[in-house]
Design a protein around this motif. Structure first.
Motif, PDB file in Angstrom:
ATOM      1  N   LEU A  91      10.860   3.657 -12.414  1.00  0.00           N
ATOM      2  CA  LEU A  91      10.754   3.071 -11.064  1.00  0.00           C
ATOM      3  C   LEU A  91       9.584   2.098 -10.932  1.00  0.00           C
ATOM      4  O   LEU A  91       8.528   2.285 -11.544  1.00  0.00           O
ATOM      5  CB  LEU A  91      10.593   4.186 -10.028  1.00  0.00           C
ATOM      6  CG  LEU A  91      11.789   5.123  -9.849  1.00  0.00           C
ATOM      7  CD1 LEU A  91      11.446   6.232  -8.849  1.00  0.00           C
ATOM      8  CD2 LEU A  91      13.023   4.346  -9.415  1.00  0.00           C
ATOM      9  N   ALA A  92       9.785   1.057 -10.111  1.00  0.00           N
ATOM     10  CA  ALA A  92       8.686   0.207  -9.647  1.00  0.00           C
ATOM     11  C   ALA A  92       8.379   0.715  -8.238  1.00  0.00           C
ATOM     12  O   ALA A  92       9.306   0.842  -7.426  1.00  0.00           O
ATOM     13  CB  ALA A  92       9.103  -1.252  -9.608  1.00  0.00           C
ATOM     14  N   VAL A  93       7.112   1.042  -7.968  1.00  0.00           N
ATOM     15  CA  VAL A  93       6.769   1.700  -6.705  1.00  0.00           C
ATOM     16  C   VAL A  93       5.851   0.812  -5.860  1.00  0.00           C
ATOM     17  O   VAL A  93       4.809   0.338  -6.336  1.00  0.00           O
ATOM     18  CB  VAL A  93       6.086   3.061  -6.964  1.00  0.00           C
ATOM     19  CG1 VAL A  93       5.791   3.761  -5.641  1.00  0.00           C
ATOM     20  CG2 VAL A  93       6.978   3.929  -7.840  1.00  0.00           C
ATOM     21  N   VAL A  94       6.279   0.603  -4.599  1.00  0.00           N
ATOM     22  CA  VAL A  94       5.473  -0.161  -3.635  1.00  0.00           C
ATOM     23  C   VAL A  94       4.575   0.832  -2.900  1.00  0.00           C
ATOM     24  O   VAL A  94       5.071   1.792  -2.304  1.00  0.00           O
ATOM     25  CB  VAL A  94       6.385  -0.889  -2.612  1.00  0.00           C
ATOM     26  CG1 VAL A  94       5.548  -1.538  -1.498  1.00  0.00           C
ATOM     27  CG2 VAL A  94       7.245  -1.931  -3.314  1.00  0.00           C
ATOM     28  N   THR A  95       3.273   0.624  -2.987  1.00  0.00           N
ATOM     29  CA  THR A  95       2.341   1.557  -2.324  1.00  0.00           C
ATOM     30  C   THR A  95       1.604   0.879  -1.168  1.00  0.00           C
ATOM     31  O   THR A  95       1.003   1.546  -0.337  1.00  0.00           O
ATOM     32  CB  THR A  95       1.280   2.038  -3.340  1.00  0.00           C
ATOM     33  OG1 THR A  95       0.649   0.852  -3.879  1.00  0.00           O
ATOM     34  CG2 THR A  95       1.913   2.852  -4.458  1.00  0.00           C
ATOM     35  N   HIS A  96       1.671  -0.452  -1.108  1.00  0.00           N
ATOM     36  CA  HIS A  96       0.994  -1.187  -0.018  1.00  0.00           C
ATOM     37  C   HIS A  96       1.969  -2.158   0.636  1.00  0.00           C
ATOM     38  O   HIS A  96       2.744  -2.826  -0.071  1.00  0.00           O
ATOM     39  CB  HIS A  96      -0.213  -1.961  -0.557  1.00  0.00           C
ATOM     40  CG  HIS A  96      -1.373  -1.082  -0.947  1.00  0.00           C
ATOM     41  ND1 HIS A  96      -1.346  -0.304  -2.094  1.00  0.00           N
ATOM     42  CD2 HIS A  96      -2.549  -0.808  -0.320  1.00  0.00           C
ATOM     43  CE1 HIS A  96      -2.469   0.400  -2.163  1.00  0.00           C
ATOM     44  NE2 HIS A  96      -3.209   0.106  -1.105  1.00  0.00           N
ATOM     45  N   GLY A  97       1.931  -2.198   1.990  1.00  0.00           N
ATOM     46  CA  GLY A  97       2.789  -3.131   2.741  1.00  0.00           C
ATOM     47  C   GLY A  97       2.022  -3.681   3.930  1.00  0.00           C
ATOM     48  O   GLY A  97       1.352  -2.914   4.635  1.00  0.00           O
ATOM     49  N   GLY A  98       2.060  -4.978   4.115  1.00  0.00           N
ATOM     50  CA  GLY A  98       1.383  -5.593   5.265  1.00  0.00           C
ATOM     51  C   GLY A  98      -0.106  -5.284   5.276  1.00  0.00           C
ATOM     52  O   GLY A  98      -0.712  -5.085   6.318  1.00  0.00           O
ATOM     53  N   GLY A  99      -0.685  -5.175   4.090  1.00  0.00           N
ATOM     54  CA  GLY A  99      -2.134  -4.960   4.001  1.00  0.00           C
ATOM     55  C   GLY A  99      -2.564  -3.522   4.175  1.00  0.00           C
ATOM     56  O   GLY A  99      -3.769  -3.216   4.162  1.00  0.00           O
ATOM     57  N   GLU A 100      -1.620  -2.603   4.347  1.00  0.00           N
ATOM     58  CA  GLU A 100      -2.016  -1.187   4.531  1.00  0.00           C
ATOM     59  C   GLU A 100      -1.408  -0.313   3.433  1.00  0.00           C
ATOM     60  O   GLU A 100      -0.330  -0.628   2.917  1.00  0.00           O
ATOM     61  CB  GLU A 100      -1.472  -0.661   5.872  1.00  0.00           C
ATOM     62  CG  GLU A 100      -2.133  -1.260   7.110  1.00  0.00           C
ATOM     63  CD  GLU A 100      -1.257  -0.978   8.343  1.00  0.00           C
ATOM     64  OE1 GLU A 100      -0.382  -0.062   8.245  1.00  0.00           O
ATOM     65  OE2 GLU A 100      -1.412  -1.680   9.354  1.00  0.00           O
ATOM     66  N   GLU A 101      -2.086   0.805   3.161  1.00  0.00           N
ATOM     67  CA  GLU A 101      -1.529   1.808   2.237  1.00  0.00           C
ATOM     68  C   GLU A 101      -0.355   2.486   2.956  1.00  0.00           C
ATOM     69  O   GLU A 101      -0.450   2.810   4.149  1.00  0.00           O
ATOM     70  CB  GLU A 101      -2.626   2.855   1.940  1.00  0.00           C
ATOM     71  CG  GLU A 101      -2.173   3.997   1.026  1.00  0.00           C
ATOM     72  CD  GLU A 101      -2.883   3.979  -0.328  1.00  0.00           C
ATOM     73  OE1 GLU A 101      -3.990   3.396  -0.387  1.00  0.00           O
ATOM     74  OE2 GLU A 101      -2.323   4.506  -1.314  1.00  0.00           O
TER      75      GLU A 101
END
Ligand SMILES: [Zn+2]
Ligand SMILES: [Zn+2]
Lengths: 480, 480
Positions: A91-101
Motif C-alpha cells: 500500500l501507498a499510505v496518505v498520512t497528511h491532507g491539507g497541511g494536517e496529520e
C-alpha cells in the motif's frame, strides 16, 4: 550486440530487447519516482484502443461504467482478512491532507473491492436492486521498487469490474462470462491465443473463492497472466454486510465478483508478437494501421507525391482506417521504413513518382519481412487490398503465436522432463499435488501452476510429482 | 417544502435543490472519506459524453493523449515559487509505501505542471522536438473538507492539456485557441453561454503569466468558472530547465501553456438548465436522449405495446440516438414520467394501444412543461421529428440561458448599484482598480472579478470604484 534498429536480438537477451524496445518505440518512459511509468502518446493510443474494444463488450453484457474515489480508509482494507494480508505490504499510505496529520490514514487504492463493498452495502436493499454490474476505468497503486514498463510498475492502469448478485449461480455465471469476454478480446482483437483456466488456491486473488485466468505464452516461453475474473462467494458480502431483502422479505447475503485487465496486457502484445526488428502490433489495436511513406528525389516531384500520399490517407481514413503520412523532410525513406517497422505498424504504403506513372502503389506487410512481404497493387484496388491485408495479418499473428505456444508446450509425466519443459515453455501434466507441493516446485524450478485449464480431457492419469491418481490436467510455467 | 419530485424549489433554497437533485437523479453520491465523491453510472455517462466531445476537438487541434504518474516528489512542487504557494495547503501527501517510511514524501498530483516540466526538460533537445502538445485525462486531489458534489470535492476528474513551444506568440495563440475550444464546446455541446475573458492577477493560476477563463451564470445568478487556459510564459521552463537548441544552435527557454476542464462542468450543466422538476440535460450530452415509456392496462396489450416500444428504440438507435425503453413492470407510467423528468431526459416517447391503432406516437419535450410540450406524431415521421426536437431543445436551452444571463447582468457605474447587481447576477463595470481594491470589494460584497471580457467595447469610462479613467470593462459576481 544491437542490430541496425539499436535492438539486441530476443534470443540474445529477451529482457534487454523488451526494455529497449518500449523506450525506442515511444510507448512509455520511466517516471521520476522509482517504480512509476509515463505512458507516451503511442502507448496511450494503444491502451485507448484496448479500452474501446473492451468497453463495448462490457456494455453488451449489461455493465455500466462509474468512478470511485482513489482514497480508501485503512480500516476498510482490514475488514476482509485475507484481502488485507494480500495487499497490506503493497500500500501507498496518505498520512497528511491539507497541511494536517490525518486521524485515519488513507490507502491509495490497490484495487476497489473494499470501497465497492462498503458502497454496495448502502445501495442494495432489495432483490429488485440486483444485480449491480459496474466497471471502473482507473489507475491503482501497488508498491513496487523494480520497474519493468507495463509489466511491473508502482501505478498501473486497468479496468476493474465489480458485480453483486442474489444467487451463487448468477455470480459464477458472471465470473465465467467475463473470462470468456477476455478470451474473445485476446484472440479477436490482440491476436493472442490464451489458455482460460482456474488458479490453484496458492495463486488465488486475496479474498476470492475462485480465480479464473487467461494465460498467454510470451516469445521467451514464459507465461503472462493477461486478465483474471474472481468469484468472491460471500466473503466481501459478509465482511461489508452487503445484504438484500429477498422476495420472501428475508435478509440474504449477496454473492459478488470482480474482474480486471490492465496495461500489463500491452506487455503481452509486445512480447507475443514482437520480433528482432521491433514491435508487431495486431492490426485491430494498432494506433496507426497504415503508414504512408512518400518517396521522391527531385524537389518538383515532392508536391505531386505528397498530394498523392495525402489522397491515399484520405481514402483509407474514409474507410475507417487509422492512417498517417510521414511527411518529415529531414529523413530518408529507408530511415522511415526502419522507424515504422520498429513501431510495429502493420501495413506500409510506399508512393513515389514511378508509382504515380504506373498508377500502382507498393505495400509492405510488417509480419512478413523483406521481398516476400511486399507487393505492388493498383492504386484503384488499394483500399480493398489493404483491408484484406490487415485481416490476413491478424490471422497470421494469431496462427504464429498459437504454433509457437503449442510447440513449446510439452506433456510430461516425470519431474526430470518437467524441469526441461519449463526451461523453454509450458509443462502440461496430470496434477494431484498440494499447495506445499506447488511451493516446492516453485522453489526448485521457478515454475508455478499457471492454471487448471477449463478444457479438460477427462479420464484419469498419474500426478507427475506425487504419483497419486489425478483427474485434472494442469499447466505449469515460469511467469512474468 | 419539497414538491412531488421530492425537490425544494430553486427559488426557496437553491443550494438544497442542487444537493438533493444530484443524489435523486443518481448522478453521484458521497464517498466514505469526507470530501470524496462517487460518480454513479448516469453521472459518469454524462462525463464520458463530455470527454468524447472535447477529445476530438483536442485531436483536431494537433494534441495527443498521454498518462503521467499521480505521485509527484514534493521537491518538484517547490521548484516554482508561486505554484507551490498556491497548492501546498491543498496537498495529500504519501509518507509510507510498501510498509516503509519514504525518504522523500510524495504529493498526489493537484495538477501536473511540475512533473510535466521535469519530463519535457528531458524530452526536448532541439526546435525539431517542438511543439509538444499533450492532453491528460485523469483525476487530481486538492484537499477539501466541505463536499459539494461536482463543485467542490477532494478528488475530481478532468483533462489537463500541457504544451511547450519555441516562441511566446505560438504559446499565446495556443492559450487562446484552447479557450475558444472550450467556448465552442460550452455553447454547441452543453448549450451554455459563457463569457470568455482574462482573469485579474488575484485570480490567476499559481505560476501563470496570464489566465483565460470562460464564466457561466448559474440559475441563482452566481458565476461558475467553467474552464481555464493558462499562458505560463517561461516560468515553468526556467523552474525546470525546459530548453531547446534553436536553428542557430543556441539554447533557448521554451514557452509553455496548460488548460483544463473538470467534472465541475457537470455542476454548471445542472445549475444552468435545471428546473424545479429536476435536471434538464442538453441533448448532445444527455446519456439518454429519448426515453420510451410503454403504456398498457390489460395484460394482453402488454406484449404488443412492448414490441412496438422496442421497435421504436431500435429505429432511433439505428439513427445514432441514445434511447432506453423503461420496461419496469412494478411502476406506473406517471411515476416513470416524473423519474425521467427528474433525470432531465430531453425527449419522452409514450406508446400505448391507442397509439398502435392510430399509428401515432406521443412525444413530450423536457424543456417545455405540460400540454404545450406534448405533440402527437405519426409513427413513420417519428425519427425525423425526434431529431428536429433534439436540435430545437438545444437551441431553446441556449437561448433561455443567454436571456437569463443578460437579464441578470447590469451595467453599473457606482458602488451602490454594484452591490444590488451582484445580489442577483453580474455587474458589468468600467474597471481601473488594483488588486487591493478587488480584495476589499470581495470582503464587502463577496463578489469577485470574474473576468475582463475578451470582447471589449473600446473607448473610455470611469472606474465605478476608484473614479479613475478606465479603458476596460470587467464582469464582477459572486461565484461558486
Ligand atoms: Zn523455442
Ligand atoms: Zn432573477
Amino acid at each position: 550486440m544491437a542490430n541496425q534498429q539499436g535492438l539486441v536480438s530476443r534470443a540474445e537477451d529477451f529482457n534487454e530487447w523488451y526494455n529497449t524496445l518500449v523506450l525506442k518505440a515511444d510507448l512509455a518512459d520511466y517516471g521520476p519516482v522509482r517504480g512509476t511509468m509515463i505512458i507516451k502518446p503511442y502507448g496511450w493510443a494503444l491502451w485507448e484502443n484496448i479500452q474501446r474494444a473492451l468497453d463495448w463488450r462490457f456494455k453488451a453484457t449489461g455493465h455500466e461504467n462509474a468512478a470511485f474515489p482513489m482514497f480508501i480508509p485503512m480500516s476498510f482494507l482490514e475488514k476482509e482478512a485475507s484481502h488485507v494480508k494480500g495487499f497490506a505490504p503493497e500500500l501507498a499510505v496518505v498520512t497528511h491532507g491539507g497541511g494536517e496529520e490525518l486521524t485515519e490514514p488513507l490507502a491509495v487504492r490497490p484495487t476497489s473491492e473494499t470501497i465497492i463493498g462498503h458502497t454496495y452495502a448502502r445501495w442494495i436493499q432489495s432483490y429488485r436492486d440486483l444485480p449491480i454490474k459496474l466497471n471502473l476505468w482507473n489507475s491503482v497503486v501497488r508498491w513496487e521498487k523494480r520497474t519493468k514498463l507495463f509489466l511491473r510498475t508502482l501505478e498501473f492502469y486497468w479496468q476493474e469490474g465489480h458485480t453483486a448478485h442474489a444467487t451463487a449461480e448468477e455470480a459464477l455465471a458472471e465470473t465465467r462470462q467475463m473470462l470468456d469476454v477476455y478470451t474473445d478480446f485476446a484472440r479477436n482483437e490482440a491476436a493472442i491465443p490464451v489458455i482460460p483456466g482456474e488458479k490453484s488456491e496458492n495463486e488465488r486473488f486475496a479474498g476470492a473463492e475462485m480465480t479464473l485466468t487467461i494465460e498467454a505464452m510470451m516469445g521467451d516461453g514464459r507465461a503472462l497472466q493477461s486478465a483474471t475474473s474472481h468469484f468472491m462467494g460471500q466473503n466481501f458480502a459478509r465482511a461489508f454486510e452487503i445484504r438484500y431483502l429477498d422476495a420472501n422479505n428475508e435478509l440474504q447475503y449477496c454473492w459478488t465478483t470482480s474482474w480486471g485487465l490492465s496495461t500489463r496486457f500491452i506487455g503481452a502484445i509486445i512480447m507475443t508478437h514482437g520480433d528482432d526488428q521491433g514491435l508487431v502490433l495486431p492490426p485491430k489495436l494498432a494506433p496507426i494501421q497504415v503508414i504512408v511513406v512518400p518517396i521522391f528525389r527531385q524537389e518538383e516531384e515532392r508536391t505531386r507525391v505528397l498530394e498523392a500520399a495525402r489522397a491515399i490517407q484520405q481514402e483509407l481514413q474514409d474507410n475507417g482506417l487509422r492512417v498517417k503520412v510521414d511527411e518529415r523532410d529531414n529523413l530518408t525513406p529507408g530511415f522511415k521504413f526502419n522507424e515504422w517497422e520498429l513501431k510495429g505498424v502493420p501495413v506500409r504504403v510506399e508512393i513515389g513518382p514511378r508509382d504515380l506513372q504506373n498508377e500502382t502503389v507498393m505495400l509492405a506487410r510488417r509480419d512478413v519481412p523483406g521481398r516476400e512481404g511486399k507487393e505492388s497493387v493498383s492504386r484503384s484496388g488499394l483500399v480493398a487490398r489493404v483491408q484484406e491485408l490487415l485481416a490476413a495479418i491478424h490471422d497470421n499473428l494469431l496462427e504464429r503465436a498459437t504454433q509457437f505456444r503449442d510447440s513449446h508446450t510439452v506433456a510430461v509425466s516425470d519431474y526430470g522432463a518437467f524441469k526441461e519443459a519449463v526451461e523453454q515453455g509450458f509443462a502440461r501434466v496430470w496434477w494431484a499435488g498440494s499447495s506445499e507441493d506447488e511451493k516446492r516446485i516453485q522453489e526448485e524450478t521457478r515454475a508455478t501452476l499457471r492454471c487448471i485449464p477449463l478444457e479438460q480431457p477427462g479420464g484419469e492419469g498419474t500426478c507427475f510429482y506425487t504419483g497419486r491418481p489425478a483427474t485434472q490436467i494442469a499447466i505449469f510455467g515460469r511467469s512474468y
